[in-house]
Design a protein around this motif. Structure first.
Motif, PDB file in Angstrom:
ATOM      1  N   UNK A  73       1.021  -1.142   0.099  1.00 30.62           N
ATOM      2  CA  UNK A  73       0.032  -0.120  -0.034  1.00 30.62           C
ATOM      3  C   UNK A  73       0.868   1.231  -0.177  1.00 30.62           C
ATOM      4  N   UNK A  74       1.833   1.419   0.890  1.00 27.44           N
ATOM      5  CA  UNK A  74       2.711   2.510   1.079  1.00 27.44           C
ATOM      6  C   UNK A  74       3.424   2.733  -0.332  1.00 27.44           C
ATOM      7  N   UNK A  75       4.011   1.525  -0.862  1.00 28.16           N
ATOM      8  CA  UNK A  75       4.884   1.708  -2.256  1.00 28.16           C
ATOM      9  C   UNK A  75       3.997   2.321  -3.391  1.00 28.16           C
ATOM     10  N   UNK A  81       1.119   8.448  -6.643  1.00 27.07           N
ATOM     11  CA  UNK A  81       1.030   9.880  -6.567  1.00 27.07           C
ATOM     12  C   UNK A  81       2.283  10.566  -7.220  1.00 27.07           C
ATOM     13  N   UNK A  82       3.264  10.091  -7.361  1.00 22.96           N
ATOM     14  CA  UNK A  82       4.488  10.898  -8.230  1.00 22.96           C
ATOM     15  C   UNK A  82       4.000  10.586  -9.552  1.00 22.96           C
ATOM     16  N   UNK A 105       0.653   9.873   4.926  1.00 24.23           N
ATOM     17  CA  UNK A 105       0.530  11.353   4.830  1.00 24.23           C
ATOM     18  C   UNK A 105       1.637  12.109   3.901  1.00 24.23           C
ATOM     19  N   UNK A 106       2.802  11.520   4.213  1.00 24.75           N
ATOM     20  CA  UNK A 106       3.975  12.104   3.394  1.00 24.75           C
ATOM     21  C   UNK A 106       3.841  11.915   1.834  1.00 24.75           C
ATOM     22  N   UNK A 107       3.141  10.752   1.445  1.00 23.08           N
ATOM     23  CA  UNK A 107       3.107  10.694  -0.036  1.00 23.08           C
ATOM     24  C   UNK A 107       1.685  11.187  -0.464  1.00 23.08           C
ATOM     25  N   UNK A 145      -6.542  13.057  14.112  1.00 22.84           N
ATOM     26  CA  UNK A 145      -5.452  14.239  14.732  1.00 22.84           C
ATOM     27  C   UNK A 145      -4.599  14.551  13.446  1.00 22.84           C
ATOM     28  N   UNK A 146      -4.378  13.688  12.410  1.00 25.15           N
ATOM     29  CA  UNK A 146      -3.514  14.196  11.273  1.00 25.15           C
ATOM     30  C   UNK A 146      -4.359  15.227  10.353  1.00 25.15           C
ATOM     31  N   UNK A 147      -5.495  15.428  10.336  1.00 31.27           N
ATOM     32  CA  UNK A 147      -6.297  16.416   9.477  1.00 31.27           C
ATOM     33  C   UNK A 147      -6.529  15.740   8.095  1.00 31.27           C
ATOM     34  N   UNK A 148      -6.187  14.432   7.861  1.00 25.17           N
ATOM     35  CA  UNK A 148      -6.335  13.720   6.583  1.00 25.17           C
ATOM     36  C   UNK A 148      -7.882  13.861   6.293  1.00 25.17           C
ATOM     37  N   UNK A 149      -8.282  13.947   4.955  1.00 26.86           N
ATOM     38  CA  UNK A 149      -9.679  13.721   4.442  1.00 26.86           C
ATOM     39  C   UNK A 149      -9.981  12.299   4.463  1.00 26.86           C
ATOM     40  N   UNK A 150     -11.231  12.233   5.121  1.00 27.88           N
ATOM     41  CA  UNK A 150     -11.542  10.796   5.147  1.00 27.88           C
ATOM     42  C   UNK A 150     -13.183  10.776   5.411  1.00 27.88           C
TER      43      UNK A 150
END
Length: 437
Positions: A73-75, A81-82, A105-107, A145-150
């Motif tokens: 998932x992370x990779x 996204x890149x 988040x960083x991705x 707490x991250x503020x990510x959209x969900x």
């Protein structure tokens, strides 16, 4: 509906394994005696590469439970996204951890759809086949707490119909801003007809959802396309997000199994080809029956909402009626009056109205003189334009905030020209420019 050479969105099933055994699951490979079809990590990555090559605008990472393969998932998220692909994640959240969330988040993951059938610990445990509600809540607090959209989605059937408000209230208290209650669909191989809703229960769900919006101010939705005639007239007169949903199976979207099989949607078990052996464009052509009116019930053809409905879920209808053009069980009667509130009305634009062109949009070529363009987020605002129109849109990105009359002058056209006015109005409706009143 533009004539697409390939889909806009792909649901990529990272795995068919799951840490839950939800009673309401529609996953196609979840009967007793389940054997996983999981393939190597690099093969999943190969599928992601193919989707980029095919010009897919957005990808939904799903499963099974995709976080059963966190590294994948992370990779895959980082890679997609890149390449300017929108990425969403469907998850029950229980397997999430801070390290994984930080990486997503960083991705710049675009958002998540989180499943939660109930905030009652006993019912949560029962409906998920052993899940622990407190684990879910702990990770939800971390996510908030991250503020990510969900959004949180509650799959609803006869077991938990009366708990929509209770669940929404708890979610609101935890900081959730977007909440959905979605009627359970049917697993075509093992349909749970005992707990499947009738039309009255669908409307009870809708009434509760609307009340949630009034009581807590939450954005509410139904994350599946229901036939428009299932809703009461008073509801259809509203401006609810769920009224805008329509089945996109094989029209703008496909689902890709973790073994590479391509299907019209996640509910459908029919493979039209495999992405490891054929191009998506070739496979897409085989899905022609899902476009147009070939699968729409004859009773729906003259309905004035048919183009925004497509007759509801074809898999549910076929599971119950054994007919691919059968009636969706929640259909009532064809609609003969269009809700005017949903028709785009454009008023004359003032010369000094200021606009800000979008610097980022997605596009791909669909023919010798055809370009498919959509705003940076989501495919609902897609439009098909010609070469001249496309070049105008590209040049717009060079301008900062500007008045509509000044823009017309720079392009050597008359502000009052009907075509210019129409183009500006359409760009605004597609969110390719922002209008400042």
């Amino acid at each position: 509906m533009p004539c697409l050479t390939r889909p806009l969105t792909a649901q990529l099933e990272i795995t068919d394994c799951c840490n839950f055994k939800c009673l309401h699951c529609y996953h196609l490979n979840f009967p007793k005696g389940f054997v996983s079809n999981d393939i190597a990590d690099d093969k999943i990555f190969q599928l992601a590469e193919t989707l980029i090559e095919e010009g897919i605008f957005s990808v939904v990472l799903t499963g099974g439970e995709p976080l059963m393969r966190k590294n994948v998932v992370k990779q895959v998220t980082r890679y997609l996204k890149s390449h300017n692909v929108e990425v969403m994640l469907n998850t029950n959240l229980v397997a999430m951890d801070k390290g994984t969330l930080d990486e997503l988040l960083s991705s710049n993951l675009d958002g998540m759809l989180i499943s939660c059938p109930s905030v009652n610990p006993e019912l949560y445990h029962h409906m998920t086949g052993g899940g622990v509600y407190q684990h879910f809540e702990n990770n939800l607090k971390l996510l908030v707490s991250t503020g990510m959209r969900f959004s949180v989605n509650m799959v609803v059937n006869k077991r938990n119909l009366g708990l929509i408000r209770e669940t929404a209230e708890k979610m609101h208290g935890l900081g959730v801003k977007s909440f959905g209650a979605t009627p359970m669909g049917l697993n075509s191989q093992s349909p749970d007809l005992k707990n499947f809703f009738n039309n009255d229960e669908v409307n009870e769900l809708v009434d509760q959802l609307i009340q949630v919006n009034k009581d807590f101010g939450m954005n509410v939705d139904i994350f599946e396309a229901l036939p428009k005639c299932a809703f009461k007239q008073k509801v259809r007169e509203g401006n609810w997000s769920f009224l805008k949903r329509r089945c996109q199976a094989g029209k703008t979207i496909v689902s890709i199994s973790n073994n590479g099989d391509v299907r019209p949607c996640s509910h459908n078990n029919q493979s039209y080809g495999n992405l490891f052996t054929e191009s998506l464009t070739v496979i897409w052509k085989r899905m022609e029956e899902w476009r147009g009116y070939k699968k729409i019930p004859m009773q729906c053809i003259d309905c004035e909402s048919v183009k925004s409905c497509f007759g509801g879920c074809r898999i549910t209808a076929e599971t119950i009626t054994k007919n691919s053009r059968g009636l969706d069980p929640w259909m009532t009667n064809p609609i003969k009056t269009v809700n005017q509130r949903h028709l785009m009305a454009t008023s004359a634009l003032e010369p000094q109205t200021k606009i800000t062109p979008s610097k980022i949009f997605r596009w791909r070529k669909e023919g010798d003189d055809a370009f498919l363009v959509t705003s940076a987020r989501g495919g609902r605002n897609m439009t098909m334009i010609n070469e001249q129109y496309f070049q105008f849109l590209v040049q717009l990105r060079d301008f900062p905030e500007i008045t509509i009359s000044s823009l017309a002058t720079k392009f050597g056209v008359n502000f009052g020209d009907d075509n210019y006015q129409r183009i500006i109005a359409e760009l605004a409706s597609r969110k390719l420019i922002e209008v400042h009143q």
